[in-house]
Motif scaffolding. Sequence first.
Motif, PDB file in Angstrom:
ATOM      1  N   VAL A 112       0.849  -1.201   0.000  1.00  0.00           N
ATOM      2  CA  VAL A 112       0.000   0.000   0.000  1.00  0.00           C
ATOM      3  C   VAL A 112       0.879   1.245   0.000  1.00  0.00           C
ATOM      4  O   VAL A 112       2.098   1.174   0.193  1.00  0.00           O
ATOM      5  CB  VAL A 112      -0.944   0.031   1.232  1.00  0.00           C
ATOM      6  CG1 VAL A 112      -1.922  -1.128   1.208  1.00  0.00           C
ATOM      7  CG2 VAL A 112      -0.132   0.029   2.533  1.00  0.00           C
ATOM      8  N   GLY A 113       0.235   2.396  -0.186  1.00  0.00           N
ATOM      9  CA  GLY A 113       0.915   3.684  -0.073  1.00  0.00           C
ATOM     10  C   GLY A 113       0.344   4.478   1.080  1.00  0.00           C
ATOM     11  O   GLY A 113      -0.860   4.388   1.365  1.00  0.00           O
ATOM     12  N   LEU A 114       1.189   5.234   1.767  1.00  0.00           N
ATOM     13  CA  LEU A 114       0.747   6.095   2.875  1.00  0.00           C
ATOM     14  C   LEU A 114       0.968   7.545   2.455  1.00  0.00           C
ATOM     15  O   LEU A 114       2.105   7.977   2.258  1.00  0.00           O
ATOM     16  CB  LEU A 114       1.540   5.781   4.141  1.00  0.00           C
ATOM     17  CG  LEU A 114       1.128   6.559   5.398  1.00  0.00           C
ATOM     18  CD1 LEU A 114      -0.227   6.075   5.909  1.00  0.00           C
ATOM     19  CD2 LEU A 114       2.177   6.421   6.498  1.00  0.00           C
ATOM     20  N   VAL A 115      -0.131   8.307   2.296  1.00  0.00           N
ATOM     21  CA  VAL A 115      -0.045   9.706   1.885  1.00  0.00           C
ATOM     22  C   VAL A 115       0.049  10.578   3.139  1.00  0.00           C
ATOM     23  O   VAL A 115      -0.855  10.569   3.976  1.00  0.00           O
ATOM     24  CB  VAL A 115      -1.254  10.125   1.038  1.00  0.00           C
ATOM     25  CG1 VAL A 115      -1.077  11.562   0.539  1.00  0.00           C
ATOM     26  CG2 VAL A 115      -1.434   9.181  -0.135  1.00  0.00           C
ATOM     27  N   ARG A 116       1.150  11.324   3.239  1.00  0.00           N
ATOM     28  CA  ARG A 116       1.391  12.155   4.423  1.00  0.00           C
ATOM     29  C   ARG A 116       0.832  13.562   4.235  1.00  0.00           C
ATOM     30  O   ARG A 116       0.299  13.909   3.175  1.00  0.00           O
ATOM     31  CB  ARG A 116       2.891  12.211   4.713  1.00  0.00           C
ATOM     32  CG  ARG A 116       3.495  10.833   4.932  1.00  0.00           C
ATOM     33  CD  ARG A 116       4.887  10.952   5.527  1.00  0.00           C
ATOM     34  NE  ARG A 116       5.455   9.630   5.754  1.00  0.00           N
ATOM     35  CZ  ARG A 116       5.150   8.853   6.782  1.00  0.00           C
ATOM     36  NH1 ARG A 116       4.267   9.260   7.672  1.00  0.00           N
ATOM     37  NH2 ARG A 116       5.717   7.663   6.925  1.00  0.00           N
ATOM     38  N   GLU A 117       0.997  14.389   5.288  1.00  0.00           N
ATOM     39  CA  GLU A 117       0.443  15.742   5.271  1.00  0.00           C
ATOM     40  C   GLU A 117       1.033  16.587   4.151  1.00  0.00           C
ATOM     41  O   GLU A 117       0.349  17.419   3.565  1.00  0.00           O
ATOM     42  CB  GLU A 117       0.691  16.411   6.629  1.00  0.00           C
ATOM     43  CG  GLU A 117       0.004  17.742   6.788  1.00  0.00           C
ATOM     44  CD  GLU A 117       0.081  18.280   8.202  1.00  0.00           C
ATOM     45  OE1 GLU A 117      -0.577  19.290   8.481  1.00  0.00           O
ATOM     46  OE2 GLU A 117       0.809  17.687   9.033  1.00  0.00           O
ATOM     47  N   ASP A 118       2.328  16.382   3.842  1.00  0.00           N
ATOM     48  CA  ASP A 118       2.965  17.180   2.798  1.00  0.00           C
ATOM     49  C   ASP A 118       2.692  16.649   1.388  1.00  0.00           C
ATOM     50  O   ASP A 118       3.230  17.174   0.404  1.00  0.00           O
ATOM     51  CB  ASP A 118       4.478  17.257   3.034  1.00  0.00           C
ATOM     52  CG  ASP A 118       5.140  15.872   3.043  1.00  0.00           C
ATOM     53  OD1 ASP A 118       4.428  14.875   2.781  1.00  0.00           O
ATOM     54  OD2 ASP A 118       6.348  15.792   3.321  1.00  0.00           O
ATOM     55  N   GLY A 119       1.859  15.604   1.286  1.00  0.00           N
ATOM     56  CA  GLY A 119       1.523  15.063  -0.015  1.00  0.00           C
ATOM     57  C   GLY A 119       2.434  13.948  -0.493  1.00  0.00           C
ATOM     58  O   GLY A 119       2.154  13.306  -1.524  1.00  0.00           O
ATOM     59  N   SER A 120       3.528  13.699   0.223  1.00  0.00           N
ATOM     60  CA  SER A 120       4.441  12.631  -0.180  1.00  0.00           C
ATOM     61  C   SER A 120       3.798  11.264   0.065  1.00  0.00           C
ATOM     62  O   SER A 120       2.945  11.109   0.950  1.00  0.00           O
ATOM     63  CB  SER A 120       5.761  12.740   0.589  1.00  0.00           C
ATOM     64  OG  SER A 120       5.534  12.561   1.982  1.00  0.00           O
ATOM     65  N   VAL A 121       4.212  10.272  -0.731  1.00  0.00           N
ATOM     66  CA  VAL A 121       3.662   8.919  -0.623  1.00  0.00           C
ATOM     67  C   VAL A 121       4.779   7.956  -0.237  1.00  0.00           C
ATOM     68  O   VAL A 121       5.795   7.860  -0.933  1.00  0.00           O
ATOM     69  CB  VAL A 121       3.019   8.472  -1.948  1.00  0.00           C
ATOM     70  CG1 VAL A 121       2.432   7.063  -1.808  1.00  0.00           C
ATOM     71  CG2 VAL A 121       1.939   9.452  -2.392  1.00  0.00           C
ATOM     72  N   GLU A 122       4.595   7.267   0.900  1.00  0.00           N
ATOM     73  CA  GLU A 122       5.558   6.256   1.330  1.00  0.00           C
ATOM     74  C   GLU A 122       4.973   4.874   1.043  1.00  0.00           C
ATOM     75  O   GLU A 122       3.852   4.569   1.438  1.00  0.00           O
ATOM     76  CB  GLU A 122       5.847   6.397   2.829  1.00  0.00           C
ATOM     77  CG  GLU A 122       6.828   5.342   3.340  1.00  0.00           C
ATOM     78  CD  GLU A 122       6.991   5.376   4.855  1.00  0.00           C
ATOM     79  OE1 GLU A 122       7.398   4.352   5.433  1.00  0.00           O
ATOM     80  OE2 GLU A 122       6.707   6.427   5.463  1.00  0.00           O
ATOM     81  N   LYS A 123       5.736   4.051   0.339  1.00  0.00           N
ATOM     82  CA  LYS A 123       5.267   2.701   0.042  1.00  0.00           C
ATOM     83  C   LYS A 123       5.633   1.750   1.174  1.00  0.00           C
ATOM     84  O   LYS A 123       6.699   1.880   1.784  1.00  0.00           O
ATOM     85  CB  LYS A 123       5.866   2.223  -1.281  1.00  0.00           C
ATOM     86  CG  LYS A 123       5.368   3.012  -2.488  1.00  0.00           C
ATOM     87  CD  LYS A 123       5.884   2.430  -3.795  1.00  0.00           C
ATOM     88  CE  LYS A 123       5.313   3.215  -4.981  1.00  0.00           C
ATOM     89  NZ  LYS A 123       5.764   2.673  -6.281  1.00  0.00           N
ATOM     90  N   GLY A 124       4.747   0.819   1.445  1.00  0.00           N
ATOM     91  CA  GLY A 124       4.991  -0.144   2.519  1.00  0.00           C
ATOM     92  C   GLY A 124       4.074  -1.347   2.367  1.00  0.00           C
ATOM     93  O   GLY A 124       3.314  -1.460   1.401  1.00  0.00           O
ATOM     94  N   ARG A 125       4.122  -2.231   3.349  1.00  0.00           N
ATOM     95  CA  ARG A 125       3.315  -3.452   3.303  1.00  0.00           C
ATOM     96  C   ARG A 125       2.546  -3.607   4.614  1.00  0.00           C
ATOM     97  O   ARG A 125       3.081  -3.343   5.694  1.00  0.00           O
ATOM     98  CB  ARG A 125       4.212  -4.668   3.075  1.00  0.00           C
ATOM     99  CG  ARG A 125       3.494  -6.006   3.211  1.00  0.00           C
ATOM    100  CD  ARG A 125       4.310  -7.157   2.688  1.00  0.00           C
ATOM    101  NE  ARG A 125       4.365  -7.138   1.228  1.00  0.00           N
ATOM    102  CZ  ARG A 125       4.788  -8.158   0.495  1.00  0.00           C
ATOM    103  NH1 ARG A 125       5.203  -9.265   1.077  1.00  0.00           N
ATOM    104  NH2 ARG A 125       4.814  -8.075  -0.820  1.00  0.00           N
ATOM    105  N   ILE A 126       1.288  -4.039   4.502  1.00  0.00           N
ATOM    106  CA  ILE A 126       0.472  -4.323   5.690  1.00  0.00           C
ATOM    107  C   ILE A 126       0.963  -5.651   6.271  1.00  0.00           C
ATOM    108  O   ILE A 126       0.728  -6.717   5.690  1.00  0.00           O
ATOM    109  CB  ILE A 126      -1.025  -4.422   5.337  1.00  0.00           C
ATOM    110  CG1 ILE A 126      -1.507  -3.153   4.630  1.00  0.00           C
ATOM    111  CG2 ILE A 126      -1.847  -4.696   6.588  1.00  0.00           C
ATOM    112  CD1 ILE A 126      -1.415  -1.910   5.449  1.00  0.00           C
TER     113      ILE A 126
END
Length: 619
Positions: free
Chosen positions: A253-267
Amino acid sequence: MTTAQTEAPEKATTSAQRDDIRNIAIIAHVDHGKTTLVDAMLWQSGVFRENQEVVERVMDSNDLEREKGITILAKNTSVRFGKYKINIVDTPGHADFGGEVERILKMVDGVLLLVDASEGPLPQTRFVLKKALELKLTPIVVINKIDRKDARTQEVLNEIYDLFIDLDADEHQLEFPVLYTIARDGICRTTQDGEDHKLEPLFQEIIRSIPAPQYDTTMPLQMLILNLGYSEFVGRLAVGRMMNGTIRAKQDVGLVREDGSVEKGRITYLYGFEGLERAEIEEAGPGDIVAIAGFEDVNIGDTVTDPNDPRPLERVSIDEPTVSMMFSINTSPFAGQEGTLVTARNLKDRLYREILTNVALHVEAGDTDATFKVSGRGELQMAILIETMRREGFELTASKPQVITRTVDGKRLEPMEHLVVDCPEDYVGIVTQKMAGRKGRMSNMVNHGTGRVRLEFRIPSRGLIGFRSQFLTDTRGTGLLNHLFDGYEPWQGEIEHRTNGALVADRSGAVTGYSIEHAQERGEMFVEASDKVYEGMVVGENAKEDDIAVNITKEKKLTNIRSSTSDIAAHLFPARKMSLEQALEWIGDDEALEVTPKSLRIRKRTLGSGDRARDARKG
């Protein structure tokens, strides 16, 4: 999942709903019975076995919540009613924890508004209901404690209608169903004088009135993070509501942060909520409230989404803080004697960890590396944070709470409060007199004919600092005081804080009964014989407005001449022991509160009497 019906079935629609789920928040003022009602719902839905031992107010799992009898942290659970799963969120009822309420309402589609059958709607009822109506949530009204001798159920219902109209509820929201309960006994009625039932009518009304979760079949995965938790097994947990799409364990999945950046990770782990338990599940869909593990750095308001098609949801907005305090390391001569976490690094790490889960708090660096400015909703919220930290082993120094002002068009504005006082008729005079001295303006006065009167005031937030303990003294402990942030107004002028000065120790040592006997003639003592004190520590309250330095460690001189009065025992009055909240209310601008795991000590910010005199000469 079934496709929702529309007015024009011949047209293709992307809107659908989950018929098997209902998401609801229970909102009310302090002590109106929210957590007790949740207890009854859990019992009657079969979450607990018949012979299972369960503490009262099971949702108040925090030690401070149990001690104070209030809900501080919002928590969620679920019950089963037939084929339906009802996710329930228990929200705080105190205005200082409004930050919890605002974001939690984003999880649900409807609210259960609980109102005391005698007290009626109070300030926090208005605050939370206003937030719910703005979010277009569907309300169900429950009038609780209908067995009270002073219950005035019909009048309270009329007051609730007036409140809905005052808050600009739309026509649909004004057609709310009403149920009558005795939450303590798990009893529900459909009419005021109707037959007693268990809570089945309440469950049926939730299924009938609360909308099923809606979602868009064309949207990718979207999950809004609204709460944070921690597991020693899997680490940081992010709790939120599934808005669209599905989520699975081991999914990228991707995690969208407050600054709009997207961090990819896994559940790594996916959990659902069954009763009070967190259960591992393989998949969740729209409307589900779930917890996920896999991101160590995740914040409230972030969106979990498809990494190849990231679509962030609107972030949670929180009202600004109105009160600030300075936290610093303990610099008294007794520093490090009782706590284990005493350094500036410990304090900084703890405060910045707090704001990860408490969105209503702000932390900024102070004038020195060991000082931090902490801003929040009110004194109680600050006191809860300090009490939690001292139980964890921290030592710190806290300043007097200060209101946060604004400057608009060159004018200085200060936060105002809507204050509701409920007290016996005999104390109306003293309450209105004290309110006038604190710049309070009466806006309403209601006498229900029961011997008690409800007074409403608009008062500057700083006028309430230090007032609660004085109010309880003035009303002999019979008064009720509730307040709610109510916008900003131009600066109201100076307000007297404390008319009495302090008795300040002029040297270090152990307190003696002989010295207390002589010092107590000047005022009320905070210390007892054998207590340890240091120079600059406040040992009592002076009866007059000036500060006085006293030798509280003086011992009686021994002689070989016996007088006729030498064997008369010293008559010592009991020392005044203040709670954390009372101490924060009492301290002045030149004072601070030393907090350790075992002690609360009021001190002057400048300990040396000579240094204080020099500062006073400098103005």
